[in-house]
Structure formats: structure tokens, C-alpha cells
Design an enzyme around this catalytic site. Structure first.
Site, PDB file in Angstrom:
ATOM      1  N   ARG A 147       4.384 -23.248  53.691  1.00  0.00           N
ATOM      2  CA  ARG A 147       3.335 -22.906  52.710  1.00  0.00           C
ATOM      3  C   ARG A 147       2.900 -24.164  51.979  1.00  0.00           C
ATOM      4  O   ARG A 147       1.728 -24.350  51.681  1.00  0.00           O
ATOM      5  CB  ARG A 147       3.835 -21.843  51.705  1.00  0.00           C
ATOM      6  N   TYR A 204     -23.794 -16.398  48.502  1.00  0.00           N
ATOM      7  CA  TYR A 204     -23.035 -15.564  49.420  1.00  0.00           C
ATOM      8  C   TYR A 204     -22.515 -14.323  48.688  1.00  0.00           C
ATOM      9  O   TYR A 204     -21.941 -14.426  47.595  1.00  0.00           O
ATOM     10  CB  TYR A 204     -21.880 -16.391  49.988  1.00  0.00           C
ATOM     11  N   ASP A 221     -20.882 -25.348  47.662  1.00  0.00           N
ATOM     12  CA  ASP A 221     -20.547 -24.652  48.905  1.00  0.00           C
ATOM     13  C   ASP A 221     -21.473 -25.224  49.982  1.00  0.00           C
ATOM     14  O   ASP A 221     -22.657 -24.938  50.016  1.00  0.00           O
ATOM     15  CB  ASP A 221     -20.761 -23.143  48.714  1.00  0.00           C
ATOM     16  N   LYS A 263     -17.411 -20.822  59.778  1.00  0.00           N
ATOM     17  CA  LYS A 263     -18.791 -20.924  60.229  1.00  0.00           C
ATOM     18  C   LYS A 263     -18.971 -22.158  61.122  1.00  0.00           C
ATOM     19  O   LYS A 263     -18.349 -22.235  62.163  1.00  0.00           O
ATOM     20  CB  LYS A 263     -19.728 -20.910  59.019  1.00  0.00           C
TER      21      LYS A 263
END
Ligand SMILES: *Cc1c(COP(=O)(O)O)cnc(C)c1O
Length: 391
Positions: free
Chosen positions: A46, A98, A169, A194
Site C-alpha cells: 500500500r 466531469y 484535471d 482515459k
């Protein structure tokens, strides 16, 4: 190193244990220590994993920065950046964004005491008016989703106080076409699901900065909250990113041709693409971006029913959420990606029920044009016979 060289070489040293040329998928949760506390810099996956680390170095390098933190999704990366804030802090947000980001801000983080003001960031005076003493963050999407509006990052940076952070973004433009950190932003976020992954086969996100103090805080959140990608997902994303430049050139070339084709048609009411001279911010796009990307939206003339019929009536454009893969996609934002925004708010922002969004893939453009031509012709006949009705 130039862009494509960095995409292929940054963070991609041969494996120290075996010499493997390609970074291996370190499918391990833990690492054997030689003595208590004595190890090779890896203790628990992690916190740190070699495959993920290679991806983080590669993507940071593409944004011209030193520090990247990879996450299990774009939303997890966004949440980690918002985790820099505390209750009472205020965020100025671009109003065309978004749908999932809007949902996170409005339905989760607002309950935690963060305050958000949504402004049309194409209007700098409106941005200036929205700034408060408690404003700590500007959250920008440019080009925006789904209306392809641009925010002038450098102009916004000139308004910033030193205690404020600008986060961009950059999912739509990608680092190949836009470098927000060089324009005055402090943090770049991507949904690597994406264009960076590029093949619609993996979900992920990244937050990148050149600021060591901000990086330490994002890293802390990455480990403390734990929304990390597994090594296999990190590896797929890294493989995709190596061909980002090649793919983006083709996406943009195809999107430009399709935008021009749609713009010239009388049965298309509006086309939103920054590469068209008719785009209200075409000059800004030319200045701020080195290419116009692969996303465009348009409104076919006629009733909303026609847009809905077209959305499911094409051969190569699959009706699907998401974007940025090699294959072309079409979506109906009002009912799909932006369905979580209340109808009134959606209308106010200009996302009509006639709006369709294309993620233009890298197929042969003649096939894509034939597909759209046939779809428009078929639905033109249909819209004559179907009475207009509100959706
Ligand atoms: C998809 C997307 C996100 C969210 O990313 P996920 O990987 O789906 O969590 C955020 N911003 C933009 C612009 C997106 O397209």
C-alpha cells in the site's frame, strides 16, 4: 529527453534483480527484511510497490514534474488532492466538469465541511468575484467535459495568492497537448483510465506536482487512505502511456476531420471542438495547447429523439461511457456521464438533451465519417416521422 523518449524511458530502468528490460509486475503485498527495519526501500505495497513506482515516475516526467502518486481511479486521485484541505476551506470550481467530480464535491466533501463555488471560469472577473479569504484551491477542467470550454490557466495563475493551489484535471488534453504546471498550476490530475491507459482496459488515476511539500501531503493521503492501484493495473497503464504521443496525434487528426465534417452539415446545429476556428476560444486553444485533442460534442438538428437514435445507431462508435481509448465511443451526457447533475443545473450549464459527445478513436477516419454520414441520414428520416417530444 523529449516527450516520446520520456514516455518510453522515464522510470523504466532494467530490473535490478534480473535485468528484465520491461518493468516486471511485482505481484507482492510485502517484502522480506534482512534485519528489523532493514530493507531495500520497500516494506508494504500500500505504501510502495516497484511497478507502481515506475508508473509514477513515468507519468510525472510526462508532465515535466518530479513527483507523481498513482491511485486506483481518477476519482481517488481527485479525492486525495481535496484531502489537502480542512473543514471550512473554500474551493472555486469550473462549472462545466466531469459529473463524478461534481458528485464527489456536492454529495461527499460538502458534508465534511468544504465549501464549493461553481463559476464559469472563461470569465476571469467571475473567478475574481468568487475568491474568498478561505479559498484554498481552484479546481479546473480544461478543455471541459462535455462542452469543451477552455480555462486560461496562465491568467488564472496571475490571480492566485501564494497560499492557494491550482489543480488542473488534464484528462482531456493529456500532457502531450497541454502542460498545466508550466502555465502556473501546482497540481495536475488525470483519470489514467482515459488517454494515458488508452485501451479501455484499466481504471486508474494520478496526481502530479513539482512541489515537494504538496507531494508529501498527497503521498501521506495515498498511504493513509489506501486507494492505490494494484501492480497489474499499474503495469497496463504504464504500457499504454508509452504510445501516448502516437495515439494523441491520430486522435486529434481524426477529431479535427470529424469536427469539420459535422460543422459543414446543415442538419447539425452545433459543434464544440477547440480546433474549429468557430470555437469561441480557438485563439486560447492555440496558445495554451499544442493540439486540440480527440474529444468533441455536437447537437444534431431536430428533436432530442434524433440524438438518442443516433447514439445507438452507429456501427463503429460504441454507445458507452468513458473516453480516450483507441476505439471510438459516443455518449449522451444528459442521460449518461452527467446524469447525476440535477436537470435544471444541467440545462443552466448548456448540457441539452440533444447533446452528443464523441471520443474519436484512431480507426481509419474515412470509416468513421461514413458511419456518421449514414447515421445522420437514417435518423433524419426517423425524426421526420417521430413527433418531437421532450426527453
Ligand atoms: C473519467 C474522468 C474522471 C474520473 O476518473 P475515473 O478513473 O473514472 O475515476 C475525472 N475527470 C475526467 C475529466 C474524466 O473524464
Amino acid at each position: 529527453m523529449r516527450f516520446s523518449t520520456r514516455a518510453i524511458h522515464a522510470g523504466q530502468e532494467a530490473d535490478p534483480a534480473t535485468g528484465a528490460t520491461i518493468v516486471p509486475i511485482y505481484q507482492t503485498s510485502t517484502y522480506t527484511q534482512t534485519r528489523v527495519g532493514e530493507h531495500k526501500g520497500f516494506d508494504y505495497s500500500r505504501t510502495v510497490n516497484p511497478t507502481r513506482l515506475a508508473l509514477e515516475r513515468q507519468l510525472a516526467s510526462l508532465e515535466g514534474a518530479r513527483y507523481g502518486s498513482a491511485f486506483a481511479s481518477g476519482m481517488a486521485a481527485t479525492a486525495a488532492v481535496l484531502g489537502l484541505l480542512s473543514a471550512g476551506d473554500h474551493v472555486v470550481v469550473s462549472d462545466d466538469l466531469y459529473g463524478g467530480t461534481y458528485r464527489l464535491f456536492a454529495r461527499v466533501l460538502q458534508r465534511y465541511g468544504l465549501e464549493f463555488t461553481y463559476v464559469d471560469m472563461t470569465d476571469l472577473a467571475a473567478v475574481r468575484a468568487a475568491i474568498r479569504p478561505a479559498t484554498k484551491l481552484f479546481w479546473i477542467e480544461t478543455p471541459s467535459n462535455p462542452l469543451l470550454k477552455l480555462v486560461d490557466i496562465a491568467a488564472l495563475a496571475s490571480l492566485r495568492r501564494t497560499d492557494q493551489v491550482i489543480a488542473v484535471d488534464n484528462t482531456f488534453a493529456t500532457p502531450y497537448f497541454q502542460q498545466p504546471l508550466s502555465l502556473g498550476a501546482q497540481i495536475v490530475v488525470h483519470s489514467t483510465t482515459k488517454y494515458i491507459g488508452g485501451h479501455s482496459d484499466v481504471v486508474g488515476g494520478v496526481a502530479i506536482t513539482a512541489d515537494a511539500a504538496l507531494h508529501d501531503q498527497i503521498r501521506f493521503s495515498q498511504n493513509a487512505v489506501g486507494a492505490v492501484p494494484g501492480p497489474h493495473d499499474a503495469w497496463l497503464t504504464m504500457r499504454g502511456a508509452k504510445t501516448l504521443a502516437l495515439r494523441m496525434r491520430e486522435h486529434a487528426r481524426n477529431a479535427q476531420a470529424i469536427a469539420e465534417f459535422l460543422h459543414a452539415r446543415e442538419d447539425v446545429a452545433r459543434v464544440y471542438y477547440p480546433g474549429l476556428p468557430s470555437h469561441p476560444q480557438h485563439e486560447l486553444a492555440r496558445r495554451q495547447m499544442s493540439g486540440f485533442g480527440g474529444m468533441l460534442s455536437f447537437e444534431p438538428a431536430g428533436p432530442a429523439q434524433r440524438a438518442l437514435a443516433l447514439a445507438s445507431g452507429l456501427k463503429y462508435f460504441s454507445l458507452a461511457e468513458s473516453l480516450g481509448g483507441v476505439e471510438s465511443l459516443i455518449c449522451h451526457p444528459a442521460r449518461m456521464t452527467h446524469g447525476s447533475i440535477p436537470a435544471g443545473e444541467r440545462e443552466r450549464r448548456g448540457i441539452s438533451d440533444r447533446l452528443l459527445r464523441l471520443s474519436v478513436g484512431i480507426e481509419d477516419v474515412e470509416d468513421l465519417l461514413d458511419d456518421l454520414r449514414a447515421g445522420l441520414a437514417a435518423t433524419a428520416r426517423q425524426s421526420d416521422s417521430v413527433p418531437p417530444s421532450p426527453v
